[in-house]
Design a protein around this motif. Structure first.
Motif, short mmCIF file in Angstrom:
data_model
loop_
_atom_site.label_atom_id
_atom_site.label_comp_id
_atom_site.label_asym_id
_atom_site.label_seq_id
_atom_site.Cartn_x
_atom_site.Cartn_y
_atom_site.Cartn_z
N GLY A 301 -24.52 20.56 19.27
CA GLY A 301 -25.99 19.73 19.22
C GLY A 301 -26.62 19.79 17.74
N GLN A 668 -31.73 14.21 21.64
CA GLN A 668 -30.68 14.94 21.48
C GLN A 668 -30.62 16.17 22.46
N ILE A 672 -28.39 17.43 25.45
CA ILE A 672 -27.70 18.70 25.26
C ILE A 672 -27.99 19.40 26.89
#
Ligand code: ATP
Length: 885
Positions: A301, A668, A672
């Motif tokens: 990530g 993001q 994740i």
């Protein structure tokens, strides 16, 4: 140039320059710098010894799982089951290799990130100030430093203005030290070498030039490098949670293993066999890979975010990002383009629109404004061939351009009126003043926020005549600035005074010359990004040093505030959280626009929001923002505009300063976290299904128990590749339509535990069902074939588990529409895992060790039936929300 003395503080700057064969005015030339770089090496602190490869391998072996496997191998040897013993040793090797590769990969990602996060410095080379990487600084270089810069190397200061430096990194003294150029005696302790700066400390106020004498490991910081290096990356809260989680599972598994052992023995199984079974089972059931797979997912990530210009410095920040529900953002440069342009002058002698070709007749107000724009200014525009490099605050660059367009030669003006003293700009005073000229004709120029600067004015210049600035007149000009701000302009006031001798304070008793109005349009991409935040349940708060009217205008344009929304709050209404009354607290916490805020107010606001249970991301750029950046759950520093100190203390740096990058990062972060949750659920349900199955077969004494090696094999096949692939899922499209995760929410809550138990029950029942389907339906008249039934169970379990990845999609979307089906890594993982299974069945020794037999077509039919049934039941249960994950 020979080796440099370590203590040069007894020499003047010129003498030091001579010793270093340097030039204070022009800096080094490129060839000189290149030669010195060759000789002295890069200006870097070499890292403490990295973990050697052997150490890394050793660390893999040093785990309870490996001990357990070694015991299992020992038992096999003892009972002369050499094949088994060998196979277990091979499993240890494979396990070690996988762990090693994963850790190695994670380490490499970290190194890659460190490279991306390198820092520029302003270096004088070939007579021009240039931005170069700090690692290229050599002894003899001249570096310009201002508030917020981290000192890149050790050196002697000169042309210093009000310099204050924080040297805690070196001396432990956290109160900033005032520095000056005077020569001292040698041999003073570091903290007393006032004409010297040391690498790793940082400038808190003022500015200076630095003649670099020592770089890299030759610096004082280099000498104590090992003390300063922050040794190992500590585990993130998530990793810790997962590790604890694994520990609990170990206990549960061992408990169950004992049950299985006892019931096996009661049913007359040989002890050796049962011991191996339970050990293998224990190993299989413990998700030993969890923390490292999580680290890999977080690390991946980070790299992805880096591609979007977001440098996340701590793994833990990735998980916090996913739970962020308030973003406090700066206005200038983050929400706006920071392409500032002067568009208007409003003075007592007239108001002028500024555009490329607008002519302004000579008048004194205009002249003073032009001079202040150039002289009371720390920015530079250097022409280098065809392209110009702009260094410094865009607001100041805009002022330089404005003056240049109206015929002022910046270089000549600055040469003719050198700066004698300076009160630098700070976001507390919101103004700046400089002193120029020669006694007895000294001139002070000042510029700053209108309310602040007008407070320091006693006169006003109108048509060449200085008048007293009466309270009424002051009010008129304050209102005028309010009107300009209300139309979205940034407003700066300009003032001056003449004095016969050096005054104690520059910015007092000034004469007001006029207001400068500047535009700084909002970034077009911010409006949709803010909409996205709102639908994701994230509140956006604007915090700015600018005027409330300017701030609110931009906030309205961007959807941060609404016309009938909360009026902007100004910084002086903010206090430390403990001093705010409950009603006021409610009022303050409701505002989305905070204007005329200074860094201390930012800290108060973060605290207030955190006490209300929010997870706060806060942006900042200045040196004084550091405390608020540290306090916020996610400190976000600006990469272009931000000071190095802000970047140092923050969790995340936006390379492009854009607000949209924060939103990308939050998205993001959510993805994740979802992915980590996905593979935790996946691994746990797979491992639990093994436990259930083996326990059932053992307790009911069904006679086709899985072999220890089969269990290890299944675990290897299903735990590694599919779990890694799940970690790389792109995230479901609706991820930004959900409210943020609660801070205290565990990875696996009650509802998800129920799902896990349900999944593993279905998988184990389907695998068992395959055997009975085969026996009673497909071959009704056949004898009992324990070996083949064992194989059916073995293959059913493998493929039920492999296809179980498709059940990991978010929400209740059906198989074909889930984000898992579109994850190419999942398909690759399934392909390779299946390939390993089939290849193993073809290789003689492996085949023998795994007890694989010839399978009939009907046996495969039973396996396929088990896989489809388990997939179908779970998908349907999810679709109709009987089960929620
Ligand atoms: P933001 O907090 O969104 O970045 P800002 O740049 O306006 O907004 P500050 O840098 O704290 O915040 O500036 C506060 C005020 O100080 C500005 O509104 C302006 O009036 C004044 N100001 C800003 N830069 C300078 C400067 N270089 N010299 C003099 N005054 C300045």
């Amino acid at each position: 140039m020979e080796l440099i003395e370590t203590d040069l503080s007894a020499y003047s700057a010129e003498e030091t320059a001579q010793k270093l064969q340097a030039n204070l005015k022009t800096g080094l030339t490129d060839p000189e710098a290149a030669a010195r770089l060759e000789k002295f090496g890069f200006n870097e602190i070499s890292e403490t010894e990295k973990r050697s490869l052997w150490r890394l391998i050793g660390d893999q072996l040093n785990s309870p799982i490996v001990y357990l496997l070694l015991v299992a191998a020992g038992i096999s040897f003892f009972f002369q089951e050499y094949l088994n013993a060998m196979a277990i040793l091979i499993v240890i090797v494979i396990n070690t290799a996988v762990g090693f590769i994963m850790e190695f990969q994670a380490g490499r990602s970290m190194d890659a990130l460190k490279k991306i996060a390198s820092v520029p410095a302003k270096i004088l080379r070939n007579s021009q100030l240039q931005e170069l990487e700090a690692s290229r600084i050599v002894p003899g270089d001249v570096v310009f430093l201002e508030a917020g810069d981290v000192v890149p190397a050790d050196g002697r200061i000169f042309r210093t203005s009000q310099l204050q430096v924080e040297e805690a990194a070196l001396t432990g003294e956290s109160v900033p030290v005032e520095k000056n150029e005077a020569a001292l005696q040698t041999g003073l302790p570091l903290g007393d070498r006032l004409n010297y700066l040391f690498k790793g400390t940082f400038v808190t106020r003022g500015n200076t030039y630095l003649l670099v004498s020592h770089t890299g490991m030759q610096t004082q910081l280099g000498h104590i490098a090992n003390l300063v290096q922050n040794a190992e990356q500590s585990a993130t809260p998530l990793e810790k949670k997962l590790a604890e989680f694994s520990k609990k599972l170990i206990v549960v598994t061992i408990g169950l293993a004992i049950v299985i052992l006892v019931s096996g023995l009661i049913n007359g199984q040989p002890l050796a066999h049962m011991l191996q079974t339970v050990i293998a089972l224990a190993v299989a059931a413990i998700p030993e890979g969890l923390p490292i797979v999580a680290t890999l997912a977080l690390g991946r990530g980070m790299l992805q975010m880096a591609r979007h210009n977001v440098i996340v410095k701590k793994l833990s920040a990735v998980e916090t990002l996913g739970g962020t529900n308030v973003i406090c953002t700066d206005k200038t440069g983050t929400l706006t383009q920071n392409k500032i342009e002067v568009t208007l002058l409003a003075t007592p002698s007239g108001t002028w629109e500024i555009s490329e070709n607008a002519q302004i007749a000579e008048n004194e107000n205009f002249n003073f404004i032009k001079y202040a724009s150039v002289l009371t200014n720390t920015a530079e525009i250097t022409e280098k061939g065809a392209d110009a490099q702009e260094i410094g605050d865009p607001l100041e660059v805009a002022l330089l351009k404005f003056a240049r367009n109206y015929g002022t030669n910046i270089v000549v003006a600055r040469q003719q009126h050198p700066k004698l003293a300076e009160e630098p700009f700070s976001s507390e005073t919101k103004m700046m003043a400089t002193l120029h000229g020669q006694v007895p004709e000294l001139m002070v120029f000042a510029k700053g926020a209108a309310e602040e600067l007008l407070n320091q004015c006693t006169g006003l210049l109108e048509h060449g005549e200085v008048k007293t600035l009466s309270p009424e007149l002051k009010k008129v000009w304050l209102e005028q600035s309010e009107v300009l701000a209300g139309s979205g302009l940034r407003v700066l006031a300009v003032a001056y005074k003449t004095v016969p001798e050096m005054p104690k304070k520059l910015s007092e008793n000034l004469i007001f010359a006029g207001l400068i109005g500047m535009v700084d349009p909002p970034r077009p991409e911010v409006l949709p990004a803010i909409k996205e935040c709102l639908s994701a349940g994230i509140r956006v708060i604007m915090i700015t040093g600018d005027h409330p009217a300017t701030a609110n205008k931009i906030a309205l344009e961007l959807g941060i505030n609404t016309p009938d929304g909360h009026p902007p709050v100004t910084g002086n209404e903010l206090k430390p959280a403990s001093e705010i009354s409950p009603e006021n607290r409610h009022y303050l916490a409701g505002a989305n626009v905070f204007a005329r805020v200074n860094p201390q107010h930012k800290l108060d606001l973060v605290q207030l929001l955190q006490e209300d249970g929010n997870v706060v991301a806060m942006t900042g750029d200045g040196v004084n923002d550091a405390p608020a950046l540290k306090k916020a759950d996610i400190g976000v520093a600006m990469g272009l505009r931000g000071t190095q100190v802000a970047q140092d203390v923050s969790d995340m740096v936006l390379k492009d300063d854009k607000f949209t990058s924060i939103v990308v990062a939050i998205r993001q972060g959510r993805v994740i976290f979802e992915n980590i949750r996905k593979f935790v659920i996946f691994l746990l349900s797979c491992n639990l299904s093994e436990l259930f199955l083996i326990a059932t077969v053992a307790v009911l004494n069904l006679g086709f128990q899985l072999l220890p090696l089969q269990i290890l094999f299944i675990n290897l096949i299903t735990d590694v590749l599919p779990a890694l692939a799940l970690g790389a899922t792109e995230g479901n499209p609706g991820i930004m339509n959900q409210p943020p995760r609660k801070a205290a929410e565990p990875i696996i809550d009650r509802q998800r535990w129920i799902a896990i138990i349900f999944y593993s029950a279905i998988i184990s029942l389907c695998a068992l069902g395959a055997v009975y389907l085969n026996h009673y339906v497909l071959h009704p008249n056949e004898d009992w074939h324990a070996g083949r039934y064992n194989n059916i169970l073995f293959y059913s379990l493998i493929f039920c588990q492999l296809t179980h990845v498709f059940n990991m999609g978010a929400g209740n979307r059906f198989f074909f529409r889930s984000e898992i089906v579109s994850n190419k890594f999942v398909w690759l993982a399934l392909f390779f895992s299946s390939l390993i299974v089939f290849v193993s069945s073809l290789v003689g020794p492996v085949r023998a060790a795994l007890g694989m037999q010839e399978m009939l077509v009907t046996d495969w039919l039973a396996v396929v039936a088990a896989v489809l049934t388990s997939l179908f039941i779970i998908q349907i249960s999810k679709k109709f929300k009987l089960i929620q994950q």
